[in-house]
Design a protein around this motif. Structure first.
Motif, mmCIF file in Angstrom:
data_model
loop_
_atom_site.group_PDB
_atom_site.id
_atom_site.type_symbol
_atom_site.label_atom_id
_atom_site.label_comp_id
_atom_site.label_asym_id
_atom_site.label_seq_id
_atom_site.Cartn_x
_atom_site.Cartn_y
_atom_site.Cartn_z
ATOM 1 N N PHE A 16 -5.816 37.780 24.094
ATOM 2 C CA PHE A 16 -6.304 39.036 23.549
ATOM 3 C C PHE A 16 -5.133 39.888 23.098
ATOM 4 C CE2 PHE A 16 -9.369 37.601 26.713
ATOM 5 C CZ PHE A 16 -10.519 37.558 25.949
ATOM 6 N N ASN A 19 -5.472 45.341 26.325
ATOM 7 C CA ASN A 19 -6.146 45.329 27.618
ATOM 8 C C ASN A 19 -7.641 45.565 27.463
ATOM 9 O OD1 ASN A 19 -4.018 44.747 29.332
ATOM 10 N ND2 ASN A 19 -3.386 46.881 29.459
ATOM 11 N N THR A 20 -8.021 46.395 26.503
ATOM 12 C CA THR A 20 -9.435 46.677 26.278
ATOM 13 C C THR A 20 -10.177 45.412 25.863
ATOM 14 O OG1 THR A 20 -8.825 48.904 25.575
ATOM 15 C CG2 THR A 20 -11.046 48.157 25.043
ATOM 16 N N GLN A 21 -9.589 44.654 24.950
ATOM 17 C CA GLN A 21 -10.213 43.398 24.534
ATOM 18 C C GLN A 21 -10.314 42.424 25.699
ATOM 19 O OE1 GLN A 21 -7.962 41.831 21.278
ATOM 20 N NE2 GLN A 21 -9.143 42.956 19.741
ATOM 21 N N LYS A 22 -9.287 42.398 26.536
ATOM 22 C CA LYS A 22 -9.303 41.491 27.679
ATOM 23 C C LYS A 22 -10.403 41.871 28.653
ATOM 24 C CE LYS A 22 -6.679 39.608 31.408
ATOM 25 N NZ LYS A 22 -5.515 39.707 32.232
ATOM 26 N N ILE A 23 -10.565 43.162 28.908
ATOM 27 C CA ILE A 23 -11.621 43.611 29.820
ATOM 28 C C ILE A 23 -12.990 43.197 29.281
ATOM 29 C CG2 ILE A 23 -12.777 45.672 30.711
ATOM 30 C CD1 ILE A 23 -9.955 46.910 30.979
ATOM 31 N N TRP A 24 -13.203 43.342 27.969
ATOM 32 C CA TRP A 24 -14.472 42.925 27.382
ATOM 33 C C TRP A 24 -14.656 41.412 27.474
ATOM 34 C CZ3 TRP A 24 -18.427 45.874 26.758
ATOM 35 C CH2 TRP A 24 -18.253 47.235 26.536
ATOM 36 N N GLY A 25 -13.587 40.655 27.324
ATOM 37 C CA GLY A 25 -13.670 39.200 27.458
ATOM 38 C C GLY A 25 -14.042 38.776 28.864
ATOM 39 N N LEU A 27 -15.596 40.689 31.026
ATOM 40 C CA LEU A 27 -16.974 41.128 31.214
ATOM 41 C C LEU A 27 -17.946 40.119 30.612
ATOM 42 C CD1 LEU A 27 -19.024 43.332 32.076
ATOM 43 C CD2 LEU A 27 -18.756 44.268 29.782
ATOM 44 N N ALA A 28 -17.623 39.602 29.447
ATOM 45 C CA ALA A 28 -18.491 38.610 28.805
ATOM 46 C C ALA A 28 -18.601 37.351 29.661
ATOM 47 C CB ALA A 28 -17.963 38.267 27.420
ATOM 48 N N CYS A 31 -20.746 38.111 32.672
ATOM 49 C CA CYS A 31 -22.142 38.268 32.255
ATOM 50 C C CYS A 31 -22.793 36.912 31.981
ATOM 51 C CB CYS A 31 -22.242 39.153 31.026
ATOM 52 S SG CYS A 31 -21.981 40.887 31.374
#
Length: 127
Positions: A16, A19-25, A27-28, A31
């Motif tokens: 990524f 850090n924001t993109q990594k957190i979303w990854g 989370l995905a 999920c």
């Protein structure tokens, strides 16, 4: 002295830019694993509910394994265990996994024993 966090997951398979993109990854990923658990819990496929492994339905084993995968990954990524030394990582990760498996083993055999006593023993189901 601060150091940069690694912006990759799954040992570098996904990288990524922030850090924001990594957190979303992350989370995905969590999920998806949770969605698999929910779908299996709702559908309860007969192949998984009729098949027993070590005294427990295969579906229950899948739930236990997926829960341990989520717990491991949360510790690995959010507690930054990937940046620690190998011995500390193993001490933190393998000890609870061993204890959970030991607890499952004890509960399975005790529950099976109690069930068989009520089913085949002198005591009948009176409650």
């Amino acid at each position: 002295m601060a150091h940069e966090h690694k912006l990759e997951i799954f040992r570098g398979l996904w990288k990524f830019k922030s850090n924001t993109q990594k957190i979303w990854g992350v989370l995905a990923f969590l999920c998806v694993v949770t969605a698999i658990e929910v779908v299996l819990g709702i559908m309860k496929p007969e192949i998984l509910t009729d098949t027993y492994f070590l005294g427990m339905k295969l579906l229950n084993w899948i739930f236990i394994i997926l829960t341990l995968v989520k717990a491991y990954y949360i510790a690995w990524d959010f507690m930054h265990l990937r940046d620690e030394k190998t011995a500390l990582r193993r001490a933190i990760v393998w000890t609870p996994i061993f204890l959970v498996l030991y607890l499952v083993f004890i509960l399975l055999f005790e529950a099976d024993y109690v069930y068989n006593v009520y089913k085949d023993g002198f005591v009948t189901w009176n409650f």
